[in-house]
Scaffold this motif. Sequence first.
Motif, mmCIF file in Angstrom:
data_model
loop_
_atom_site.group_PDB
_atom_site.id
_atom_site.type_symbol
_atom_site.label_atom_id
_atom_site.label_comp_id
_atom_site.label_asym_id
_atom_site.label_seq_id
_atom_site.Cartn_x
_atom_site.Cartn_y
_atom_site.Cartn_z
ATOM 1 N N LEU A 184 67.966 62.104 17.933
ATOM 2 C CA LEU A 184 66.412 63.586 17.284
ATOM 3 C C LEU A 184 67.635 64.866 18.252
ATOM 4 O O LEU A 184 67.127 65.321 18.094
ATOM 5 N N GLY A 185 68.723 64.444 18.909
ATOM 6 C CA GLY A 185 69.385 65.174 19.449
ATOM 7 C C GLY A 185 68.762 65.102 21.591
ATOM 8 O O GLY A 185 69.554 66.177 21.619
ATOM 9 N N ARG A 186 68.205 64.309 21.756
ATOM 10 C CA ARG A 186 68.191 64.213 23.046
ATOM 11 C C ARG A 186 69.089 63.598 23.306
ATOM 12 O O ARG A 186 68.955 62.432 25.063
ATOM 13 N N HIS A 187 70.272 63.453 23.417
ATOM 14 C CA HIS A 187 70.366 63.148 24.234
ATOM 15 C C HIS A 187 71.418 63.185 25.539
ATOM 16 O O HIS A 187 71.134 61.850 26.454
ATOM 17 N N ARG A 188 70.874 64.401 26.185
ATOM 18 C CA ARG A 188 70.423 64.928 27.640
ATOM 19 C C ARG A 188 69.740 63.775 28.517
ATOM 20 O O ARG A 188 69.483 63.913 29.744
ATOM 21 N N ASP A 189 68.591 63.956 27.725
ATOM 22 C CA ASP A 189 67.468 64.005 28.422
ATOM 23 C C ASP A 189 67.584 61.873 27.991
ATOM 24 O O ASP A 189 66.779 61.917 29.365
ATOM 25 N N LEU A 190 68.059 61.114 27.843
ATOM 26 C CA LEU A 190 68.637 59.898 27.669
ATOM 27 C C LEU A 190 70.014 59.710 28.523
ATOM 28 O O LEU A 190 69.662 58.186 29.016
ATOM 29 N N LEU A 191 70.565 60.383 29.141
ATOM 30 C CA LEU A 191 71.430 59.750 29.878
ATOM 31 C C LEU A 191 70.950 58.690 31.214
ATOM 32 O O LEU A 191 71.316 58.211 31.916
ATOM 33 N N ALA A 192 69.858 59.738 32.401
ATOM 34 C CA ALA A 192 69.552 58.700 33.693
ATOM 35 C C ALA A 192 69.408 57.182 32.024
ATOM 36 O O ALA A 192 69.379 56.421 34.157
ATOM 37 N N GLU A 193 68.174 56.987 31.609
ATOM 38 C CA GLU A 193 67.255 55.397 31.470
ATOM 39 C C GLU A 193 68.769 54.878 31.215
ATOM 40 O O GLU A 193 68.974 54.143 31.314
ATOM 41 N N LEU A 194 69.931 55.705 30.226
ATOM 42 C CA LEU A 194 71.492 54.985 29.791
ATOM 43 C C LEU A 194 72.623 53.828 30.903
ATOM 44 O O LEU A 194 72.184 53.545 31.265
ATOM 45 N N THR A 195 71.961 54.862 31.749
ATOM 46 C CA THR A 195 72.734 54.823 33.174
ATOM 47 C C THR A 195 72.645 53.500 34.365
ATOM 48 O O THR A 195 72.741 52.867 34.580
ATOM 49 N N LEU A 196 71.109 53.498 33.885
ATOM 50 C CA LEU A 196 70.072 52.411 34.537
ATOM 51 C C LEU A 196 70.504 50.927 34.170
ATOM 52 O O LEU A 196 71.012 50.321 34.384
ATOM 53 N N LEU A 197 70.283 51.112 32.139
ATOM 54 C CA LEU A 197 70.611 50.209 31.280
ATOM 55 C C LEU A 197 71.975 49.780 31.502
ATOM 56 O O LEU A 197 71.966 48.358 31.305
ATOM 57 N N ILE A 198 73.112 50.544 31.327
ATOM 58 C CA ILE A 198 73.963 49.592 31.190
ATOM 59 C C ILE A 198 74.431 49.205 32.529
ATOM 60 O O ILE A 198 75.348 48.422 32.911
ATOM 61 N N ASN A 199 74.226 49.728 34.028
ATOM 62 C CA ASN A 199 73.840 48.438 35.310
ATOM 63 C C ASN A 199 73.163 47.190 34.725
ATOM 64 O O ASN A 199 73.675 46.278 35.374
ATOM 65 N N ARG A 200 72.275 47.401 34.877
ATOM 66 C CA ARG A 200 71.314 45.991 34.239
ATOM 67 C C ARG A 200 72.158 45.018 33.249
ATOM 68 O O ARG A 200 72.328 44.063 33.499
ATOM 69 N N HIS A 201 72.424 45.418 32.477
ATOM 70 C CA HIS A 201 73.571 45.643 31.357
ATOM 71 C C HIS A 201 74.435 45.028 31.501
ATOM 72 O O HIS A 201 75.408 46.434 29.429
ATOM 73 N N LEU A 215 77.319 60.615 26.774
ATOM 74 C CA LEU A 215 77.822 61.441 27.274
ATOM 75 C C LEU A 215 78.999 62.485 27.105
ATOM 76 O O LEU A 215 78.773 63.853 27.107
ATOM 77 N N TYR A 216 79.463 61.893 25.985
ATOM 78 C CA TYR A 216 80.682 62.724 24.718
ATOM 79 C C TYR A 216 79.187 64.376 24.651
ATOM 80 O O TYR A 216 79.746 65.221 24.279
ATOM 81 N N ARG A 217 78.330 64.012 23.672
ATOM 82 C CA ARG A 217 77.675 64.706 23.092
ATOM 83 C C ARG A 217 77.141 66.423 24.458
ATOM 84 O O ARG A 217 76.893 67.113 24.245
ATOM 85 N N SER A 218 77.094 65.608 25.612
ATOM 86 C CA SER A 218 77.091 65.878 26.908
ATOM 87 C C SER A 218 77.979 66.894 27.886
ATOM 88 O O SER A 218 77.713 68.164 28.682
ATOM 89 N N GLY A 219 79.355 67.208 26.438
ATOM 90 C CA GLY A 219 79.792 67.778 27.053
ATOM 91 C C GLY A 219 80.983 67.016 28.401
ATOM 92 O O GLY A 219 81.525 67.432 28.743
ATOM 93 N N ARG A 220 80.871 65.804 27.994
ATOM 94 C CA ARG A 220 80.987 64.737 30.052
ATOM 95 C C ARG A 220 82.171 63.841 29.179
ATOM 96 O O ARG A 220 81.897 62.580 29.109
ATOM 97 N N ARG A 221 83.276 64.464 27.871
ATOM 98 C CA ARG A 221 84.328 63.361 27.332
ATOM 99 C C ARG A 221 85.050 62.732 28.240
ATOM 100 O O ARG A 221 85.352 61.383 27.955
ATOM 101 N N GLY A 222 85.404 63.284 29.559
ATOM 102 C CA GLY A 222 86.138 61.915 30.552
ATOM 103 C C GLY A 222 85.526 60.848 31.131
ATOM 104 O O GLY A 222 85.776 59.610 30.990
ATOM 105 N N GLU A 223 83.789 61.297 31.551
ATOM 106 C CA GLU A 223 83.497 60.140 31.217
ATOM 107 C C GLU A 223 83.187 58.983 30.783
ATOM 108 O O GLU A 223 82.365 57.926 30.331
#
Length: 278
Positions: A184-201, A215-223
């Motif tokens: 649905l194109g909500r990539h920016r809204d998900l970044l904070a949640e995904l950051t926590l999740l990958i640290n947890r898993h 990250l890529y869709r938010s213009g953060r290709r390097g990250e």
Amino acid sequence: MNIDVLGTLNVRENGVSITPTAPKPRQVLALLALRADQVVSVASLTEELWGSTPPRSARTIMQTYVLQLRELIASARERGREPTGARRAPKAVLATLPGGYLLDSDGGASDVRDFEHLVAAGYRAMDAGDFQDAARKLRQALGLWTGPAFADVLPGEQLQMEIRRLEEIRLCALDQCIGAELRLGRHRDLLAELTLLINRHPTHEKLRSQYMLALYRSGRRGEALEAYQDLRATLVRELGLEPSAELQRIQRLILMEGADAPLGRPAAGRADRLVRSN
């Protein structure tokens, strides 16, 4: 009866808590509540309380715990607002049946049942391509969790197995929900949640691929590429494994970065072509 186990254990009869404070009766109620309206065998309860080495008096002790729970039920029914004539006897609420015991919820609410029904509905919506409805239902399901399942119960073997099962269902529902929201194109809204999740898993490849895509869709290709390298280093160091072929494919697509690459933002209403399994 209202039953909550997706967080702290809270079982209420007639609006009044019947959750004991003593650890062993609490374990008994936890297993009965999780399997409300089903017979829980004495063998399962015995294994939950004492593992493979129950005391000789296990059956008598079990009967004492059941009696304590019935006393709590009786007290709850006296304190509640239900008319006296409509009150069920404690032995009807917590019934002794051949081979075990049954906690009768009398059609009351159970957060586990609600969670599983919402997850199933969310999966059906995903299969039908209705990502908006899928995301809504799966978020509702995940919102029922207020903490780890049985957070304030010291679990035995039976409850530990159930906790692992529920956590796996929760994690699968979570990555499906994120997948729907990415579509649905909500990539920016998900970044904070995904950051926590990958640290947890840290070795969960599905969550990592979703994080890279967001990250890529938010213009953060390097990250996004750094996230891949971090995962690869962890997998090699801890498990001696390389990332999956699918994750490597996503990394290659990020490296390609072109107007025609299938990683760009999805058009409104169009399913993302990259992570079809998300």
